[in-house]
Design a protein around this motif. Sequence first.
Motif, short mmCIF file in Angstrom:
data_model
loop_
_atom_site.label_atom_id
_atom_site.label_comp_id
_atom_site.label_asym_id
_atom_site.label_seq_id
_atom_site.Cartn_x
_atom_site.Cartn_y
_atom_site.Cartn_z
N VAL A 213 69.62 0.33 20.08
CA VAL A 213 69.45 1.70 19.61
C VAL A 213 69.80 2.63 20.76
CG1 VAL A 213 67.84 3.40 18.67
CG2 VAL A 213 67.66 1.00 17.98
N ASP A 214 70.89 3.36 20.63
CA ASP A 214 71.39 4.24 21.68
C ASP A 214 71.03 5.69 21.34
OD1 ASP A 214 72.80 5.69 23.55
OD2 ASP A 214 74.70 4.61 23.27
N SER A 215 70.17 6.29 22.15
CA SER A 215 69.74 7.67 21.87
C SER A 215 70.90 8.66 21.96
CB SER A 215 68.63 8.07 22.85
OG SER A 215 69.08 8.02 24.19
N ASN A 216 71.96 8.30 22.69
CA ASN A 216 73.12 9.19 22.79
C ASN A 216 73.84 9.33 21.45
OD1 ASN A 216 72.94 9.75 25.61
ND2 ASN A 216 73.79 7.72 26.04
N LEU A 217 73.59 8.38 20.56
CA LEU A 217 74.23 8.42 19.25
C LEU A 217 73.38 9.14 18.20
CD1 LEU A 217 75.66 4.77 19.05
CD2 LEU A 217 76.94 6.89 19.43
N GLN A 234 79.96 16.93 19.56
CA GLN A 234 79.20 16.26 20.63
C GLN A 234 79.49 14.76 20.65
OE1 GLN A 234 74.95 17.48 21.06
NE2 GLN A 234 75.38 18.86 19.35
N LEU A 235 79.56 14.16 19.49
CA LEU A 235 79.79 12.71 19.42
C LEU A 235 81.18 12.33 19.91
CD1 LEU A 235 78.09 11.97 15.98
CD2 LEU A 235 77.26 11.25 18.22
N LEU A 236 82.15 13.19 19.68
CA LEU A 236 83.52 12.89 20.11
C LEU A 236 83.69 13.00 21.63
CD1 LEU A 236 85.69 14.57 17.33
CD2 LEU A 236 85.01 12.17 17.55
N LEU A 237 82.72 13.65 22.28
CA LEU A 237 82.78 13.77 23.75
C LEU A 237 82.26 12.53 24.46
CD1 LEU A 237 81.58 17.47 24.23
CD2 LEU A 237 83.92 16.60 24.43
N LEU A 238 81.61 11.63 23.73
CA LEU A 238 81.07 10.42 24.34
C LEU A 238 82.19 9.51 24.82
CD1 LEU A 238 78.25 9.54 21.76
CD2 LEU A 238 77.95 10.60 24.01
N ARG A 239 81.94 8.84 25.95
CA ARG A 239 82.94 7.90 26.46
C ARG A 239 83.20 6.79 25.46
NH1 ARG A 239 82.45 5.77 32.54
NH2 ARG A 239 83.08 7.96 32.80
N GLN A 240 82.10 6.29 24.86
CA GLN A 240 82.23 5.30 23.79
C GLN A 240 81.87 5.99 22.47
OE1 GLN A 240 79.74 1.99 25.68
NE2 GLN A 240 81.38 0.82 24.69
#
Length: 339
Positions: A213-217, A234-240
């Motif tokens: 469970v990744d809080s960044n997601l 915001q989600l598209l800025l994530l490295r993954q």
Amino acid sequence: MATVGIKDIAALAKVSPATVSRVLSSPELVSKKTLNKVKKIVDEMGYRPNRIGASLRTRKSGNIVAIIPDITNPVNAGIIRAIEQGAQSAGYSILLGDTQGLIERERHYADLVSSGQADGILLFGSRMPFKIDPNLPLLEQIPPMVNANESMNNDEIVQVAVDNVAAASAAVNYLISQGHQRIAAITGPIDVPSSNERLEGYILALQNAGIEVDSNLQIRGDYTVVSGVSSAEQLLLLRQRPTAIFCFNDEMAIGVMKLLKKQGFMIPEDISVMGFDDIHYAEFVTPALTTVHQPLKEIGTTCINLLLEQLRGNKVKPGKQFLPFELKVRASTGPAPRP
């Protein structure tokens, strides 16, 4: 033209005045044959019951107040339509109270019952619109009431909804079955219980599948199209980046798809999008939205029937009554892209 009264209608229909009264106030107590015969004459004669006089005699207003945080929300609109149909068939009118999420407005509309302008409440929010004395039994302090499609932390209140935990788990499990591991969640406001329940279901599905469970997601939205757009940014800025995005309502999912297409992503080849609610527009956007179907008509019908039972003086089982949800698989979801 002379004023037409109940006795005139009764004479023409060859029934008693009491039967005409039951047709007008409690049609469910009258046989279908008699109901149709009396209603036909009522319509032909243009008879309109004197609601003010009736309320003075029965101490009933003939009104039900629906306390709604956002009357423009398409989910609420679908439920309200069914509620109005059920109320009218039982001789009641619905007073719509759009509170815009303000507690002062909620209490204002709730006071319509104590002032005799309404007989019961359909509550679409999660807050109790009354000041409650914890030392007294709750049911002695509130009027007949049903909580419609939102959770309340009180098992004494009659509540009608889908099982949000189970529904969200089912949605995520479907995405997992399509090979998705990085599944993002765009939630609703933190103070909305149904959103927190959906988050619980989302986390539960990931944990049961052994997925971290990744809080960044997890992005906090507010159930608007605009927040779907900003959350996707915001989600598209994530490295993954995620390979699938589960939105806790369809409006945010539509916003997500708008942003993804603007940025050149293909749906679902690059990123799958899942919604929740199955509003009218869900199957008409491009691509058609995969979503969790809530039976809005059935929720509304169940709510008004349970409230009418209370208004008739009958006991209703308190607590949550879950109606079945359904996963509508459409074109916005597909297999996870290969690494």
